[in-house]
Design an enzyme around this catalytic site. Structure first.
Site, mmCIF file in Angstrom:
data_model
loop_
_atom_site.group_PDB
_atom_site.id
_atom_site.type_symbol
_atom_site.label_atom_id
_atom_site.label_comp_id
_atom_site.label_asym_id
_atom_site.label_seq_id
_atom_site.Cartn_x
_atom_site.Cartn_y
_atom_site.Cartn_z
ATOM 1 N N GLY A 1 69.683 -0.532 11.798
ATOM 2 C CA GLY A 1 70.725 -0.120 10.881
ATOM 3 C C GLY A 1 70.672 1.351 10.519
ATOM 4 O O GLY A 1 69.606 1.928 10.336
ATOM 5 N N HIS B 1 80.479 20.194 18.515
ATOM 6 C CA HIS B 1 81.157 21.447 18.181
ATOM 7 C C HIS B 1 80.378 22.617 18.767
ATOM 8 O O HIS B 1 79.152 22.575 18.835
ATOM 9 C CB HIS B 1 81.259 21.596 16.655
ATOM 10 C CG HIS B 1 82.041 20.493 16.028
ATOM 11 N ND1 HIS B 1 83.398 20.530 15.898
ATOM 12 C CD2 HIS B 1 81.655 19.299 15.522
ATOM 13 C CE1 HIS B 1 83.810 19.418 15.332
ATOM 14 N NE2 HIS B 1 82.767 18.649 15.099
ATOM 15 N N ASN C 1 77.056 -4.820 14.503
ATOM 16 C CA ASN C 1 77.129 -5.304 13.136
ATOM 17 C C ASN C 1 78.151 -4.492 12.340
ATOM 18 O O ASN C 1 78.773 -3.568 12.857
ATOM 19 C CB ASN C 1 75.739 -5.260 12.491
ATOM 20 C CG ASN C 1 75.523 -6.392 11.515
ATOM 21 O OD1 ASN C 1 76.436 -6.801 10.816
ATOM 22 N ND2 ASN C 1 74.303 -6.890 11.452
ATOM 23 N N ARG D 1 61.192 9.991 17.341
ATOM 24 C CA ARG D 1 60.055 10.235 18.238
ATOM 25 C C ARG D 1 59.452 8.894 18.626
ATOM 26 O O ARG D 1 59.494 7.937 17.854
ATOM 27 C CB ARG D 1 58.997 11.079 17.542
ATOM 28 C CG ARG D 1 59.486 12.447 17.113
ATOM 29 C CD ARG D 1 58.333 13.293 16.560
ATOM 30 N NE ARG D 1 58.792 14.494 15.921
ATOM 31 C CZ ARG D 1 59.230 15.584 16.542
ATOM 32 N NH1 ARG D 1 59.292 15.604 17.833
ATOM 33 N NH2 ARG D 1 59.616 16.639 15.858
ATOM 34 N N THR E 1 68.089 12.492 19.010
ATOM 35 C CA THR E 1 68.566 13.782 19.492
ATOM 36 C C THR E 1 68.290 13.982 20.976
ATOM 37 O O THR E 1 68.808 14.922 21.569
ATOM 38 C CB THR E 1 67.900 14.925 18.713
ATOM 39 O OG1 THR E 1 66.490 14.871 18.925
ATOM 40 C CG2 THR E 1 68.214 14.837 17.222
#
Length: 180
Positions: free
Chosen positions: A133, A106, A76, A171, A156
């Protein structure tokens, strides 16, 4: 860079590659649905892109050539795909507006970071996933087939196939609905 090793983003070859991607992005983002040039522009911008994939403009990339989009994928408006390493999106996956898929990373060590060197880790998204979204996928994650990422989630860690995740950090959600 593609192997996940430290690299200098100011390297002249990488700068030229980003300029090429920016030129193709600008041209693509100036098109509208139905423009004949859209398919050719995506084919030039991405490493591979199925002809029936739908990518709504604008879309933003670093290099483009590390992005691989399979059959029936939908992206989208306003997606950001920072592709210093490979981004693979499996067939039938739907990606909501303003989703960020970020392979760029980084160094955590301050001296290495101060040197200007960076690195990246590939992201793989399975088949038939739904990414809500404004979700953010961080470097190195793998999203299994049929997974759902809730809107605004920050992913993550890897997401197992068929799992629904939400939140920051994302989660797994426990469903109270009976299995059909």
């Amino acid at each position: 860079m593609i192997a996940g090793e430290l690299y200098l983003p100011g390297d002249s070859e990488l700068v030229a590659d980003r300029k090429r991607a920016q030129s193709l992005m600008r041209a693509y983002n100036d098109t509208i649905m139905g423009d004949a040039a859209r398919g050719d522009l995506l084919a030039a911008l991405f490493g591979s892109c199925a002809a029936d994939a739908a990518v709504r403009a604008p879309v933003y990339v670093d290099y483009g050539y590390n992005i691989h989009i399979e059959h029936g994928v939908f992206l989208n408006y306003g997606c950001v795909l920072l592709d210093v390493c490979a981004i693979r999106i499996g067939a039938g996956t739907q990606v909501g507006p303003a989703v960020q898929i970020l392979t760029a990373d980084h160094p955590r060590d301050p001296e290495t970071r101060a040197s200007g060197r960076e690195f990246g880790r590939a992201i793989s998204i399975g088949r038939n996933c739904w990414i809500g979204g404004a979700a953010i996928l961080l470097p190195g994650v793998t999203v299994g087939d049929d997974a759902v990422i809730g809107a605004g989630a920050v992913v993550t860690r890897d997401v197992a196939p068929g799992t629904t995740v939400a939140g920051n950090p994302a989660r797994p959600l426990v469903s109270s609905a009976p299995n059909a």
